[in-house]
Design a protein around this motif. Sequence first.
Motif, PDB file in Angstrom:
ATOM      1  N   THR A  26      35.028  39.548  38.736  1.00  0.00           N
ATOM      2  CA  THR A  26      34.674  40.491  37.781  1.00  0.00           C
ATOM      3  C   THR A  26      34.767  39.623  36.598  1.00  0.00           C
ATOM      4  O   THR A  26      35.556  38.854  36.391  1.00  0.00           O
ATOM      5  CB  THR A  26      35.266  41.695  37.752  1.00  0.00           C
ATOM      6  N   ALA A  27      34.091  39.890  35.343  1.00  0.00           N
ATOM      7  CA  ALA A  27      34.533  39.178  34.018  1.00  0.00           C
ATOM      8  C   ALA A  27      33.844  40.058  32.981  1.00  0.00           C
ATOM      9  O   ALA A  27      33.016  40.875  33.117  1.00  0.00           O
ATOM     10  CB  ALA A  27      33.867  37.667  34.196  1.00  0.00           C
ATOM     11  N   GLU A  29      32.511  39.516  28.877  1.00  0.00           N
ATOM     12  CA  GLU A  29      31.868  38.407  28.196  1.00  0.00           C
ATOM     13  C   GLU A  29      32.870  37.644  27.377  1.00  0.00           C
ATOM     14  O   GLU A  29      32.351  36.423  27.283  1.00  0.00           O
ATOM     15  CB  GLU A  29      30.841  38.900  27.217  1.00  0.00           C
ATOM     16  N   ASP A  30      33.918  38.162  27.214  1.00  0.00           N
ATOM     17  CA  ASP A  30      35.014  37.146  26.742  1.00  0.00           C
ATOM     18  C   ASP A  30      36.340  37.240  27.572  1.00  0.00           C
ATOM     19  O   ASP A  30      36.301  38.533  28.013  1.00  0.00           O
ATOM     20  CB  ASP A  30      35.398  37.460  25.244  1.00  0.00           C
ATOM     21  N   GLY A  31      37.065  36.567  27.435  1.00  0.00           N
ATOM     22  CA  GLY A  31      38.442  36.719  27.942  1.00  0.00           C
ATOM     23  C   GLY A  31      38.571  36.319  29.529  1.00  0.00           C
ATOM     24  O   GLY A  31      37.678  35.236  29.834  1.00  0.00           O
ATOM     25  N   LYS A  32      39.384  36.475  30.183  1.00  0.00           N
ATOM     26  CA  LYS A  32      39.665  35.868  31.502  1.00  0.00           C
ATOM     27  C   LYS A  32      38.872  36.391  32.564  1.00  0.00           C
ATOM     28  O   LYS A  32      38.342  37.697  32.519  1.00  0.00           O
ATOM     29  CB  LYS A  32      41.027  36.070  31.763  1.00  0.00           C
ATOM     30  N   ILE A  33      38.428  35.591  33.433  1.00  0.00           N
ATOM     31  CA  ILE A  33      37.686  35.841  34.631  1.00  0.00           C
ATOM     32  C   ILE A  33      38.586  36.283  35.687  1.00  0.00           C
ATOM     33  O   ILE A  33      39.543  35.566  36.027  1.00  0.00           O
ATOM     34  CB  ILE A  33      36.488  34.608  35.014  1.00  0.00           C
ATOM     35  N   ASN A  34      38.527  37.216  36.480  1.00  0.00           N
ATOM     36  CA  ASN A  34      39.272  37.712  37.336  1.00  0.00           C
ATOM     37  C   ASN A  34      38.587  37.080  38.754  1.00  0.00           C
ATOM     38  O   ASN A  34      37.271  37.679  38.894  1.00  0.00           O
ATOM     39  CB  ASN A  34      39.367  39.271  37.306  1.00  0.00           C
ATOM     40  N   LEU A  35      39.265  36.717  39.748  1.00  0.00           N
ATOM     41  CA  LEU A  35      38.851  36.204  41.039  1.00  0.00           C
ATOM     42  C   LEU A  35      40.093  36.405  41.614  1.00  0.00           C
ATOM     43  O   LEU A  35      41.296  35.725  41.711  1.00  0.00           O
ATOM     44  CB  LEU A  35      38.393  34.694  40.877  1.00  0.00           C
ATOM     45  N   SER A  36      39.887  37.190  42.773  1.00  0.00           N
ATOM     46  CA  SER A  36      41.300  37.773  43.717  1.00  0.00           C
ATOM     47  C   SER A  36      40.788  37.725  44.974  1.00  0.00           C
ATOM     48  O   SER A  36      39.771  38.004  45.440  1.00  0.00           O
ATOM     49  CB  SER A  36      41.512  39.260  43.248  1.00  0.00           C
ATOM     50  N   PRO A  37      41.862  37.298  45.922  1.00  0.00           N
ATOM     51  CA  PRO A  37      41.678  37.231  47.052  1.00  0.00           C
ATOM     52  C   PRO A  37      41.995  38.601  47.851  1.00  0.00           C
ATOM     53  O   PRO A  37      42.834  39.155  47.293  1.00  0.00           O
ATOM     54  CB  PRO A  37      42.520  36.184  47.913  1.00  0.00           C
ATOM     55  N   LYS A  38      41.535  39.042  48.712  1.00  0.00           N
ATOM     56  CA  LYS A  38      41.853  40.565  49.408  1.00  0.00           C
ATOM     57  C   LYS A  38      41.810  40.407  50.735  1.00  0.00           C
ATOM     58  O   LYS A  38      40.824  39.847  51.402  1.00  0.00           O
ATOM     59  CB  LYS A  38      40.795  41.626  49.052  1.00  0.00           C
ATOM     60  N   GLY A  39      42.600  41.046  51.525  1.00  0.00           N
ATOM     61  CA  GLY A  39      42.745  41.106  52.958  1.00  0.00           C
ATOM     62  C   GLY A  39      43.080  42.470  53.387  1.00  0.00           C
ATOM     63  O   GLY A  39      42.586  43.581  52.881  1.00  0.00           O
ATOM     64  N   MET A  40      43.735  42.621  54.600  1.00  0.00           N
ATOM     65  CA  MET A  40      44.003  43.887  55.203  1.00  0.00           C
ATOM     66  C   MET A  40      42.494  44.686  55.589  1.00  0.00           C
ATOM     67  O   MET A  40      41.393  43.996  55.274  1.00  0.00           O
ATOM     68  CB  MET A  40      44.894  44.829  54.270  1.00  0.00           C
ATOM     69  N   ASP A  41      42.701  45.621  55.953  1.00  0.00           N
ATOM     70  CA  ASP A  41      41.280  46.268  56.367  1.00  0.00           C
ATOM     71  C   ASP A  41      40.878  47.233  55.268  1.00  0.00           C
ATOM     72  O   ASP A  41      40.871  48.495  55.453  1.00  0.00           O
ATOM     73  CB  ASP A  41      41.551  47.323  57.658  1.00  0.00           C
ATOM     74  N   THR A  42      40.483  46.513  54.096  1.00  0.00           N
ATOM     75  CA  THR A  42      40.084  47.327  52.917  1.00  0.00           C
ATOM     76  C   THR A  42      38.587  47.278  52.290  1.00  0.00           C
ATOM     77  O   THR A  42      38.535  47.520  51.121  1.00  0.00           O
ATOM     78  CB  THR A  42      41.106  46.842  51.868  1.00  0.00           C
ATOM     79  N   LEU A  43      37.761  46.815  53.268  1.00  0.00           N
ATOM     80  CA  LEU A  43      36.536  46.730  52.891  1.00  0.00           C
ATOM     81  C   LEU A  43      35.415  47.205  53.912  1.00  0.00           C
ATOM     82  O   LEU A  43      35.577  46.980  55.190  1.00  0.00           O
ATOM     83  CB  LEU A  43      35.815  45.223  52.595  1.00  0.00           C
ATOM     84  N   LYS A  44      34.674  48.109  53.894  1.00  0.00           N
ATOM     85  CA  LYS A  44      33.770  48.672  54.795  1.00  0.00           C
ATOM     86  C   LYS A  44      32.314  48.641  54.111  1.00  0.00           C
ATOM     87  O   LYS A  44      31.837  48.828  53.111  1.00  0.00           O
ATOM     88  CB  LYS A  44      34.005  50.219  54.969  1.00  0.00           C
ATOM     89  N   GLU A  62      42.574  44.255  37.032  1.00  0.00           N
ATOM     90  CA  GLU A  62      41.713  43.331  36.349  1.00  0.00           C
ATOM     91  C   GLU A  62      40.292  44.043  36.363  1.00  0.00           C
ATOM     92  O   GLU A  62      39.540  44.259  35.643  1.00  0.00           O
ATOM     93  CB  GLU A  62      41.858  41.880  36.476  1.00  0.00           C
ATOM     94  N   THR A  63      40.044  44.063  37.677  1.00  0.00           N
ATOM     95  CA  THR A  63      38.806  44.358  38.211  1.00  0.00           C
ATOM     96  C   THR A  63      38.487  45.726  37.431  1.00  0.00           C
ATOM     97  O   THR A  63      37.373  45.962  36.973  1.00  0.00           O
ATOM     98  CB  THR A  63      38.548  44.499  39.689  1.00  0.00           C
ATOM     99  N   ALA A  64      39.328  46.653  37.645  1.00  0.00           N
ATOM    100  CA  ALA A  64      39.162  48.015  37.062  1.00  0.00           C
ATOM    101  C   ALA A  64      38.942  48.018  35.651  1.00  0.00           C
ATOM    102  O   ALA A  64      37.668  48.706  35.048  1.00  0.00           O
ATOM    103  CB  ALA A  64      40.300  48.920  37.322  1.00  0.00           C
ATOM    104  N   HIS A  70      31.603  46.201  31.866  1.00  0.00           N
ATOM    105  CA  HIS A  70      30.614  45.560  32.648  1.00  0.00           C
ATOM    106  C   HIS A  70      30.712  45.753  33.963  1.00  0.00           C
ATOM    107  O   HIS A  70      31.659  45.366  34.700  1.00  0.00           O
ATOM    108  CB  HIS A  70      30.477  44.213  32.261  1.00  0.00           C
ATOM    109  N   PRO A  71      29.697  46.814  34.698  1.00  0.00           N
ATOM    110  CA  PRO A  71      29.912  47.043  36.198  1.00  0.00           C
ATOM    111  C   PRO A  71      29.590  46.052  37.263  1.00  0.00           C
ATOM    112  O   PRO A  71      29.760  46.378  38.383  1.00  0.00           O
ATOM    113  CB  PRO A  71      29.205  48.384  36.255  1.00  0.00           C
ATOM    114  N   ARG A  72      29.404  44.741  36.761  1.00  0.00           N
ATOM    115  CA  ARG A  72      28.923  43.623  37.709  1.00  0.00           C
ATOM    116  C   ARG A  72      30.250  43.257  38.513  1.00  0.00           C
ATOM    117  O   ARG A  72      31.243  43.114  37.981  1.00  0.00           O
ATOM    118  CB  ARG A  72      28.096  42.613  36.860  1.00  0.00           C
TER     119      ARG A  72
END
Length: 182
Positions: A26-27, A29-44, A62-64, A70-72
Amino acid sequence: MGKQLPGLNTKLIEFIEAQPLFFVATAMEDGKINLSPKGMDTLKVLGNNRVVWLNLTGSGNETAAHLQKHPRITLMFCAFEGPPLILRLYGTARTLHKNDPDWEELYGHFEDFAGSRQLFDVSVNLVQTSCGMGVPYLEYKGERDMLEPWARNLGTEGLREYRKNKNSQSLDGLDTGLPPEK
């Protein structure tokens, strides 16, 4: 090589369900871009154009913060074994907290994690595959059994205090939208 699709198909859904790791970006328009690895059974996967991700308490939020303005969002999956493939899901996401009306229904798709913090309901508007031939083979040895015991050990009050101190602002000082916990 790469393809763009309007939604997920059965083969790509099976690929997602087999992955022990995915990445979230997520990002603002200014500031830091967030890029995070995720694991465990947390995506459906809830449909061809919808996924839900359970976000667990961690060192940042950061994502929140980004999604409030910017909901992208972009989710990426890589094949580290078998045929090469990189899969990206582009879309928008809405953040849900435990006091939101849709929380119970969506949280019901997951096991009960002690550190559950938010759900991100992602509406996918573009699916992109690419070759992944440059991604190395890696061996999956299992989940790290650390986050869940850590959260359980903190307990409800400890998690509340931790989130208040560590998860209420982004690296750029943005409010993450965490509601006060009772």
